[in-house]
Design an enzyme around this catalytic site. Structure first.
Site: not given
Lengths: 96, 379
Positions: A23-24
């Site tokens: 995930r960012c």
């Protein structure tokens, strides 16, 4: 290849980074770490699945003055999430 | 670390703290306006009188006629009624809905659910390409245009007047979503349908506003509407009255609050811009006075919100992990700015400048700690 390459260089360095499932901002952090040590002109292929990676890798390239060559969503086959393939060429100021 | 006993609420862009005047009106109306306003007995008539008074006061503040104002249960319901009712009334024309790419998700979803959404892009500041929007409004099959008065995530003011003129010229009704701006700026100059979010000016939850300009073609898309409104059900009379009283109070203070809030948001913009690899987004000048948004590279949105919360500051964020959907903010993505590490500040009407200073002082350390946690403090 691009016109930034001098004629006596044959092919640029290439690098593959797999950030599938991350995930960012983790994909961008992985990309930044690789770009920091890569010689200028390195072509990095980054694979991601997080939808935020599409705008965020583009914004990172703009902020860091790297060259975003392409972003393409590819089907990874049945049962697998779609994967975004980013192609980046390091061109920016590596001292940053 | 002991949790601070002082809380600073900086997430007022969508839900502001209850305004004291609205709170007082709410409590009074709970006693006086609890009855069914459709009834003919004294209790019912009293509730009806309060509801009508609220409608009249809100109409005046929104630049509408009293009979044009419809109470809904929420901003979301107002948006859905506006979009679906217009599509129903204009189905012979077509079902295309031309909208900016940075409309509230309620507008995007309503347009996509019942029509064919045609998104018009925005620039890096979040302002819609007015030329492209005007052109799209003139193409065949367009039932409705939608443009917010200002963006609630980044504060950028939209060119409503120009788009409204163009929409009128081609006979397409325009829905203006004024959720972010009402109470903070003059009401939109032109609209055929208007929606507002009372919680954004300190009204209690449970009420939304829709205004339909007389002569606009609109047919309720709901099975029946046997309450006091053009939408199903009868609104909360106490919430409606509190919405009216709080908006009057907020608008009366608006002129003197404007310069004060702009100075404080400019202060936060400057402090954020000093943090390495931080982009302050949205128009620096042509913006709402109370909203500031910035994104920090290599920062996780959820962690920075938690970190600031522990330090006593409540902020919003457009980062994916802070949203229920895990999708990043469509607004930030459409602007081409970072969606991770996003912090959104919405100043409440009453804000102590010392609290803003304390926030500015806390920010660099909080960002640094989150980066260090991710091993990204030296990138």
């Amino acid at each position: 290849m691009t016109d930034e390459m001098s004629p006596n260089e044959i092919t640029p360095n290439e690098m593959l980074l797999d950030a599938v499932g991350l995930r960012c901002p983790l994909p961008v952090i992985r990309l930044a770490k690789a770009a920091r040590t890569a010689p200028p002109g390195t072509v990095i292929t980054l694979l991601t699945t997080d939808p935020a990676a599409e705008p965020d890798v583009a914004a990172w390239c703009r902020m860091r003055n790297h060259h975003l060559l392409a972003q393409t969503w590819l089907d990874a086959g049945e049962g697998h999430p779609q994967t975004l393939h980013h192609t980046i060429q390091t061109l920016g100021d590596r001292s940053k | 670390v002991t949790p601070p006993d002082v809380r600073t609420y900086l997430d007022s862009a969508t839900v502001a703290p209850l305004h004291p005047a609205g709170r007082e009106a709410l409590l009074a109306a709970l006693d006086e306006g609890w009855a069914d306003p459709r009834r003919l007995h004294r209790e019912g008539r009293q509730a009806r009188m309060l509801l009508d008074g609220a409608r009249e006061a809100l109409a005046a503040e929104l630049g509408a006629r009293t009979e044009e104002v419809v109470f809904t249960g929420s901003h979301l319901e107002a948006v859905q009624a506006a979009v679906l009712g217009t599509l129903k009334a204009r189905y012979r024309v077509g079902n295309a809905v031309v909208l900016s790419a940075v409309e509230h998700s309620a507008v995007l979803h309503a347009a996509e659910h019942s029509g064919a959404a045609v998104r018009v892009g925005v620039d890096r500041l979040g302002r819609v390409d007015a030329g492209a929007m005007v052109e799209r409004l003139g193409s065949p099959g367009v039932a409705l245009g939608c443009l917010q008065s200002a963006n609630g995530e980044v504060g950028t003011v939209q060119p409503v007047e120009r788009v409204a003129d163009a929409a009128r010229a081609v006979g397409v009704p325009l829905l203006v979503d004024a959720a972010a701006s009402i109470g903070h700026a003059a009401p939109p100059p032109a609209w055929d349908l208007l929606v507002a979010e009372p919680r954004a000016w300190g009204a209690p939850p449970g009420i939304g506003l829709l205004a339909i300009r007389a002569g606009t073609r609109w047919i309720s898309a709901a099975p029946n509407a046997d309450g006091t409104e053009k939408v199903p059900g009868t609104p909360s009379v106490p919430a409606a009255l509190a919405a009216a009283v709080s908006l009057q109070a907020v608008v009366a203070e608006q002129k003197q609050r404007d310069a004060h809030q702009r100075a404080l948001t400019a202060r936060i913009r400057a402090a954020a811009a000093l943090i390495p690899d931080t982009e302050v987004v949205g128009d620096p000048d042509d913006r709402l006075p109370h909203i500031v948004t910035f994104s920090c590279l290599y920062v996780d949105g959820e962690t920075i919100v938690d970190e600031l919360d522990r330090a006593g500051f409540a902020v919003g964020s457009g980062s994916a992990c802070t949203a229920s959907t895990l999708e990043p903010s469509h607004v930030l993505a459409a602007m081409g700015v970072l969606t991770h590490g996003n912090i959104r500040v919405g100043l409440p009407a009453a804000i102590d400048p010392a609290a803003v200073e304390a926030f500015c002082a806390e920010l660099p350390g909080a960002v640094h700690r989150v980066r260090a946690l991710l091993g990204a403090d030296d990138l």
